[in-house]
Scaffold this active site. Structure first.
Site, PDB file in Angstrom:
ATOM      1  N   GLY A  22       0.791  -1.224   0.000  1.00  0.00           N
ATOM      2  CA  GLY A  22       0.000   0.000   0.000  1.00  0.00           C
ATOM      3  C   GLY A  22       0.823   1.274   0.000  1.00  0.00           C
ATOM      4  O   GLY A  22       0.301   2.337   0.297  1.00  0.00           O
ATOM      5  N   HIS A 120       4.676   0.347 -12.612  1.00  0.00           N
ATOM      6  CA  HIS A 120       5.514  -0.856 -12.674  1.00  0.00           C
ATOM      7  C   HIS A 120       6.928  -0.476 -12.229  1.00  0.00           C
ATOM      8  O   HIS A 120       7.438   0.567 -12.647  1.00  0.00           O
ATOM      9  CB  HIS A 120       5.516  -1.387 -14.113  1.00  0.00           C
ATOM     10  CG  HIS A 120       6.259  -2.671 -14.263  1.00  0.00           C
ATOM     11  ND1 HIS A 120       5.755  -3.871 -13.800  1.00  0.00           N
ATOM     12  CD2 HIS A 120       7.475  -2.939 -14.794  1.00  0.00           C
ATOM     13  CE1 HIS A 120       6.638  -4.827 -14.056  1.00  0.00           C
ATOM     14  NE2 HIS A 120       7.674  -4.302 -14.657  1.00  0.00           N
ATOM     15  N   ASP A 161       1.216  -5.657 -17.739  1.00  0.00           N
ATOM     16  CA  ASP A 161       2.265  -4.628 -17.876  1.00  0.00           C
ATOM     17  C   ASP A 161       2.362  -4.093 -19.295  1.00  0.00           C
ATOM     18  O   ASP A 161       3.453  -3.948 -19.863  1.00  0.00           O
ATOM     19  CB  ASP A 161       3.629  -5.195 -17.435  1.00  0.00           C
ATOM     20  CG  ASP A 161       3.605  -5.669 -16.012  1.00  0.00           C
ATOM     21  OD1 ASP A 161       2.881  -5.075 -15.195  1.00  0.00           O
ATOM     22  OD2 ASP A 161       4.314  -6.647 -15.707  1.00  0.00           O
TER      23      ASP A 161
END
Ligand code: GRF
Length: 229
Positions: A22, A120, A161
């Site tokens: 998180g 990413h 991705d």
């Protein structure tokens, strides 16, 4: 500390998986609170009840929900419809994936065209795809011999991705790096880059042509066009 009203600014839904710490969610919530983002996190949706990110959301006073793919026997369409119901109920305008490990069901992507973002922890399209997460992605960068790594924020499509790249930032790879030290260098850059990208999308400053995105100057976006993408 009180959370800004969810009626202020762009309504962001954040999706996380069970192992998500998180930290990107926290960066988004902090940017909403500081006013850097004229937005509010209207819902945090996790795939599991024990996702650590849910505790951070609750701490910040953000609404949370759990939509478990397992509950739908991994029926992607049923899972997608359930997600969509929660997203619509929360009146989400943008979806941010933050440590969400699945492919988003097509029914959700179709409902949020060019409004689903992912961050990413490496440079795409070089180090992405199924299985390229956490430790694996940083190890792959080290093994490749690359002298730089970084992060990528992209619009999400049906592949892992994959999708038009919004922003990328680089960090150096040091000779004595381990995957842990590299990951620690990339993470704060992810947080800042994700917030910048969300701001651009929320302000309607992104034009997409095929695989490429173009950032419109702030002045080029009429006030009434903002938040409409
Ligand atoms: C981040 O490294 C992000 O790039 C990737 O998943 C990780 C989530 O980390 N997609 P956190 O839960 O935001 O700390």
């Amino acid at each position: 500390m009180s959370h800004p009203s969810a009626t202020q600014g762009t309504r962001i839904a954040v999706l996380v998986s069970g192992h998500s710490r998180g930290s990107n969610l926290q960066a988004i919530m902090d940017a909403c609170r500081s006013g850097e983002l004229k937005a509010a996190v209207c819902i945090v949706i996790a795939t599991r009840r024990d996702a650590p990110a849910l505790a951070r959301a609750a701490q910040a006073g953000c609404p949370t929900a759990v939509v478990s793919p397992k509950k739908y026997d991994n029926d992607d369409h049923a899972y997608g419809e359930a997600l969509l119901a929660v997203l619509k109920n929360a009146r989400a305008e943008i979806i941010c994936l933050a440590g969400y490990m699945r492919r988003l069901p097509p029914v959700v992507l179709a409902a949020f065209p060019q409004r689903v973002l992912n961050v990413h922890p490496a440079l795409l399209p070089l180090f992405g795809g199924k299985g390229m997460f956490g430790e694996h992605v940083h190890r792959a960068v080290l093994e490749s011999g690359m002298k730089v790594s970084g992060c990528t924020v992209h619009l999400v499509d049906e592949e892992y991705d994959h999708g038009p790249i919004l922003l990328q930032e680089t960090v150096p790879v040091h000779d004595d790096d381990t995957w842990e030290t590299l990951a620690a260098r990339v993470l704060p850059v992810e947080h800042a880059t994700y917030v910048r990208a969300i701001k651009l999308v929320a302000e309607g400053r992104v034009r997409v042509e095929g695989n490429r995105t173009f950032i419109l100057p702030e002045a080029a976006v009429a006030h009434e066009d903002r938040r409409t993408l």
